[in-house]
Motif scaffolding. Sequence first.
Motif, PDB file in Angstrom:
ATOM      1  N   GLU A   1       0.823  -1.202   0.000  1.00  0.00           N
ATOM      2  CA  GLU A   1       0.000   0.000   0.000  1.00  0.00           C
ATOM      3  C   GLU A   1       0.864   1.261   0.000  1.00  0.00           C
ATOM      4  O   GLU A   1       0.612   2.207  -0.758  1.00  0.00           O
ATOM      5  N   VAL A   2       1.900   1.276   0.845  1.00  0.00           N
ATOM      6  CA  VAL A   2       2.788   2.435   0.919  1.00  0.00           C
ATOM      7  C   VAL A   2       3.595   2.585  -0.378  1.00  0.00           C
ATOM      8  O   VAL A   2       3.780   3.702  -0.875  1.00  0.00           O
ATOM      9  N   ALA A   3       4.060   1.472  -0.936  1.00  0.00           N
ATOM     10  CA  ALA A   3       4.803   1.526  -2.197  1.00  0.00           C
ATOM     11  C   ALA A   3       3.930   2.083  -3.317  1.00  0.00           C
ATOM     12  O   ALA A   3       4.393   2.867  -4.159  1.00  0.00           O
ATOM     13  N   ASP A   4       2.659   1.713  -3.327  1.00  0.00           N
ATOM     14  CA  ASP A   4       1.724   2.229  -4.326  1.00  0.00           C
ATOM     15  C   ASP A   4       1.531   3.727  -4.149  1.00  0.00           C
ATOM     16  O   ASP A   4       1.472   4.485  -5.138  1.00  0.00           O
ATOM     17  N   ALA A   5       1.445   4.193  -2.902  1.00  0.00           N
ATOM     18  CA  ALA A   5       1.295   5.628  -2.647  1.00  0.00           C
ATOM     19  C   ALA A   5       2.508   6.406  -3.153  1.00  0.00           C
ATOM     20  O   ALA A   5       2.368   7.473  -3.778  1.00  0.00           O
ATOM     21  N   ILE A   6       3.708   5.873  -2.910  1.00  0.00           N
ATOM     22  CA  ILE A   6       4.923   6.541  -3.382  1.00  0.00           C
ATOM     23  C   ILE A   6       4.943   6.603  -4.903  1.00  0.00           C
ATOM     24  O   ILE A   6       5.253   7.644  -5.505  1.00  0.00           O
ATOM     25  N   ASP A   7       4.613   5.494  -5.553  1.00  0.00           N
ATOM     26  CA  ASP A   7       4.612   5.457  -7.018  1.00  0.00           C
ATOM     27  C   ASP A   7       3.605   6.443  -7.597  1.00  0.00           C
ATOM     28  O   ASP A   7       3.884   7.121  -8.602  1.00  0.00           O
ATOM     29  N   ARG A   8       2.430   6.520  -6.995  1.00  0.00           N
ATOM     30  CA  ARG A   8       1.398   7.441  -7.491  1.00  0.00           C
ATOM     31  C   ARG A   8       1.861   8.893  -7.388  1.00  0.00           C
ATOM     32  O   ARG A   8       1.676   9.688  -8.327  1.00  0.00           O
ATOM     33  N   TRP A   9       2.477   9.244  -6.255  1.00  0.00           N
ATOM     34  CA  TRP A   9       2.890  10.635  -6.062  1.00  0.00           C
ATOM     35  C   TRP A   9       4.074  10.988  -6.959  1.00  0.00           C
ATOM     36  O   TRP A   9       4.116  12.065  -7.563  1.00  0.00           O
ATOM     37  N   GLN A  10       5.041  10.091  -7.062  1.00  0.00           N
ATOM     38  CA  GLN A  10       6.179  10.346  -7.946  1.00  0.00           C
ATOM     39  C   GLN A  10       5.740  10.377  -9.401  1.00  0.00           C
ATOM     40  O   GLN A  10       6.345  11.070 -10.224  1.00  0.00           O
ATOM     41  N   GLY A  11       4.676   9.636  -9.734  1.00  0.00           N
ATOM     42  CA  GLY A  11       4.133   9.684 -11.087  1.00  0.00           C
ATOM     43  C   GLY A  11       3.499  11.020 -11.416  1.00  0.00           C
ATOM     44  O   GLY A  11       3.322  11.352 -12.594  1.00  0.00           O
ATOM     45  N   GLN A  12       3.147  11.787 -10.381  1.00  0.00           N
ATOM     46  CA  GLN A  12       2.612  13.141 -10.562  1.00  0.00           C
ATOM     47  C   GLN A  12       3.720  14.192 -10.463  1.00  0.00           C
ATOM     48  O   GLN A  12       3.456  15.364 -10.225  1.00  0.00           O
TER      49      GLN A  12
ATOM     50  N   LYS B   1      -4.672  12.503   7.167  1.00  0.00           N
ATOM     51  CA  LYS B   1      -6.012  12.759   6.658  1.00  0.00           C
ATOM     52  C   LYS B   1      -5.943  13.455   5.293  1.00  0.00           C
ATOM     53  O   LYS B   1      -5.254  14.461   5.126  1.00  0.00           O
ATOM     54  N   GLY B   2      -6.655  12.901   4.324  1.00  0.00           N
ATOM     55  CA  GLY B   2      -6.730  13.506   2.994  1.00  0.00           C
ATOM     56  C   GLY B   2      -5.692  13.032   2.007  1.00  0.00           C
ATOM     57  O   GLY B   2      -5.831  13.280   0.801  1.00  0.00           O
ATOM     58  N   LEU B   3      -4.644  12.337   2.468  1.00  0.00           N
ATOM     59  CA  LEU B   3      -3.583  11.914   1.540  1.00  0.00           C
ATOM     60  C   LEU B   3      -4.094  10.871   0.548  1.00  0.00           C
ATOM     61  O   LEU B   3      -3.763  10.929  -0.645  1.00  0.00           O
ATOM     62  N   ARG B   4      -4.885   9.927   1.004  1.00  0.00           N
ATOM     63  CA  ARG B   4      -5.401   8.905   0.102  1.00  0.00           C
ATOM     64  C   ARG B   4      -6.243   9.520  -1.013  1.00  0.00           C
ATOM     65  O   ARG B   4      -6.175   9.085  -2.170  1.00  0.00           O
ATOM     66  N   ALA B   5      -7.052  10.528  -0.671  1.00  0.00           N
ATOM     67  CA  ALA B   5      -7.886  11.183  -1.680  1.00  0.00           C
ATOM     68  C   ALA B   5      -7.029  11.894  -2.721  1.00  0.00           C
ATOM     69  O   ALA B   5      -7.321  11.840  -3.924  1.00  0.00           O
ATOM     70  N   VAL B   6      -5.967  12.564  -2.263  1.00  0.00           N
ATOM     71  CA  VAL B   6      -5.064  13.256  -3.192  1.00  0.00           C
ATOM     72  C   VAL B   6      -4.413  12.272  -4.156  1.00  0.00           C
ATOM     73  O   VAL B   6      -4.222  12.570  -5.346  1.00  0.00           O
ATOM     74  N   LEU B   7      -4.080  11.087  -3.654  1.00  0.00           N
ATOM     75  CA  LEU B   7      -3.398  10.084  -4.475  1.00  0.00           C
ATOM     76  C   LEU B   7      -4.363   9.216  -5.270  1.00  0.00           C
ATOM     77  O   LEU B   7      -3.916   8.375  -6.065  1.00  0.00           O
ATOM     78  N   GLY B   8      -5.661   9.403  -5.066  1.00  0.00           N
ATOM     79  CA  GLY B   8      -6.639   8.603  -5.787  1.00  0.00           C
ATOM     80  C   GLY B   8      -6.708   7.171  -5.295  1.00  0.00           C
ATOM     81  O   GLY B   8      -7.061   6.257  -6.061  1.00  0.00           O
ATOM     82  N   MET B   9      -6.419   6.941  -4.013  1.00  0.00           N
ATOM     83  CA  MET B   9      -6.449   5.602  -3.433  1.00  0.00           C
ATOM     84  C   MET B   9      -7.784   5.364  -2.734  1.00  0.00           C
ATOM     85  O   MET B   9      -8.476   6.306  -2.350  1.00  0.00           O
ATOM     86  N   THR B  10      -8.130   4.102  -2.571  1.00  0.00           N
ATOM     87  CA  THR B  10      -9.371   3.754  -1.890  1.00  0.00           C
ATOM     88  C   THR B  10      -9.251   4.021  -0.396  1.00  0.00           C
ATOM     89  O   THR B  10      -8.154   4.219   0.131  1.00  0.00           O
ATOM     90  N   VAL B  11     -10.380   4.000   0.282  1.00  0.00           N
ATOM     91  CA  VAL B  11     -10.398   4.228   1.724  1.00  0.00           C
ATOM     92  C   VAL B  11      -9.573   3.141   2.410  1.00  0.00           C
ATOM     93  O   VAL B  11      -9.671   1.955   2.086  1.00  0.00           O
ATOM     94  N   GLY B  12      -8.734   3.536   3.356  1.00  0.00           N
ATOM     95  CA  GLY B  12      -7.854   2.596   4.019  1.00  0.00           C
ATOM     96  C   GLY B  12      -8.595   1.641   4.948  1.00  0.00           C
ATOM     97  O   GLY B  12      -9.671   1.956   5.466  1.00  0.00           O
ATOM     98  N   LYS B  13      -7.990   0.476   5.157  1.00  0.00           N
ATOM     99  CA  LYS B  13      -8.552  -0.527   6.055  1.00  0.00           C
ATOM    100  C   LYS B  13      -7.748  -0.569   7.342  1.00  0.00           C
ATOM    101  O   LYS B  13      -6.561  -0.267   7.357  1.00  0.00           O
ATOM    102  N   SER B  14      -8.401  -0.985   8.408  1.00  0.00           N
ATOM    103  CA  SER B  14      -7.714  -1.126   9.685  1.00  0.00           C
ATOM    104  C   SER B  14      -6.827  -2.369   9.658  1.00  0.00           C
ATOM    105  O   SER B  14      -6.925  -3.221   8.766  1.00  0.00           O
ATOM    106  N   ASP B  15      -5.965  -2.491  10.671  1.00  0.00           N
ATOM    107  CA  ASP B  15      -5.099  -3.668  10.756  1.00  0.00           C
ATOM    108  C   ASP B  15      -5.922  -4.942  10.895  1.00  0.00           C
ATOM    109  O   ASP B  15      -5.586  -5.979  10.305  1.00  0.00           O
ATOM    110  N   VAL B  16      -7.002  -4.880  11.658  1.00  0.00           N
ATOM    111  CA  VAL B  16      -7.858  -6.066  11.838  1.00  0.00           C
ATOM    112  C   VAL B  16      -8.492  -6.469  10.515  1.00  0.00           C
ATOM    113  O   VAL B  16      -8.562  -7.651  10.166  1.00  0.00           O
ATOM    114  N   GLU B  17      -8.947  -5.479   9.745  1.00  0.00           N
ATOM    115  CA  GLU B  17      -9.548  -5.786   8.443  1.00  0.00           C
ATOM    116  C   GLU B  17      -8.538  -6.386   7.487  1.00  0.00           C
ATOM    117  O   GLU B  17      -8.843  -7.337   6.750  1.00  0.00           O
TER     118      GLU B  17
END
Length: 451
Positions: free
Chosen positions: A140-151, A344-360
Amino acid sequence: MVTPHPTTASSPGTAGSTDTPGAPKWGAGSEETPTRGASPGVGSAGSGDPVLGTQGNYRRAEGVTAEDRERRSSKFVLRERGRAFQTKKGPRACGRWALAQRLFVVEHDGRASVGGHLSCGMVHLCVVCAARVAARRSAEVADAIDRWQGQDGRVSFVTLTVAHQVSDELGRLLDVHTQALALFRRRFRESGWRADLGVAGDIINWEVTRSAWHGWHPHRHLLLFHRQVSDPLWAGFHLWLTRTWADCVARVSPEHAPSTSVGVGCRLEVVPFADGERFAAYITKDGAVDAALELIHGQDKTGGTSRTPFQLLADAADGDRQAAALWHEHGRAIEGKYRVKFSKGLRAVLGMTVGKSDVELANEDEEGDPITELDDAETALVLQVPALIPVVCDAAERGGADEVHHVLAAALAVLSWTDRAAMRKWARDRVGLGGKWTKMPARRPLVPTSR
């Protein structure tokens, strides 16, 4: 991981990684591979008909090595041996409850996994859940980095630490960190640096180690998502960051204030392009596998070596009373703390889905092609003896559904009819939970013994 100086921060480029009764009677095995996806279909386990199509005859891929199987199996051994040192309901019962009526086995990328059991998701306390959630958070974190660097954005790696000594209690150090970070974030917003750098948000974690020389060493790694800036502006920000963090800690607790020298109490470096996976793995590392392997092989530790919490648990399981006391201190202090958190708000900026908890994440359906479904007796056995999960996985990789049922049949054969009946009765209230903890499992032997 080598213990840094009390006021020295660590990073992927400078510090070693902390990632990267006993075994069951019925063979050595593999682990449950952390994957995610859809639930498998239903088969006729143990019958003469083909089970779940062609996957009933699945054979192990060449990529699953003996080292892989040992690393994976060791986590389940540590979880079983560590249950006696768990004080929380979740880790004590993890893997011994089922979401549906029966467990199932699936295959993904040549690796088998057992699905359908309920996981506690307490990543600070459960070695199996820690490894599974870390793998999914890392992706998930690697995907966030790739999305932001892609912008055409930039990602920087920040490490924050405080001065500490062997007499400091972990709970106090965590409180200092939490209060200092809240003050630091407020100053960051008010200073104008956030706007000057074009910061979109951050991802932050908790990491804790214990050193015989310096005591507890809690520190936080933060991935800062910002726009490209000039070198002079970046150098000025680095200096401001170091001095401001030291001042924030001093305001909260003067005796824990780190040095104001650049790169000591606060470290800053830019994440290179195409290197996001390495930093993502570092910020989500848990030390679970290394600790489990040390328990298996009995590796010695020197007095100056720092240990992760799971290494303390492994030592406690080996009879180290001091390690047991430290493990309990860690459990009390870390309760309620997140492992990895998006701002808060970083996932929306990166176009990622709503995050899940550790239990989920820990209870996500296992992804892959279905191999087989366990029958009622097999499900009851695996729930009572969760250390059999890697044995089942190894059997599935070795010979598909037939081998799974053969191995479990051999395990059930050593029990008398009375034992098997008692086991099924024990498991009756532990299946079909649908994701809800109901009551604590009874404190009784893993396998009932008839007279």
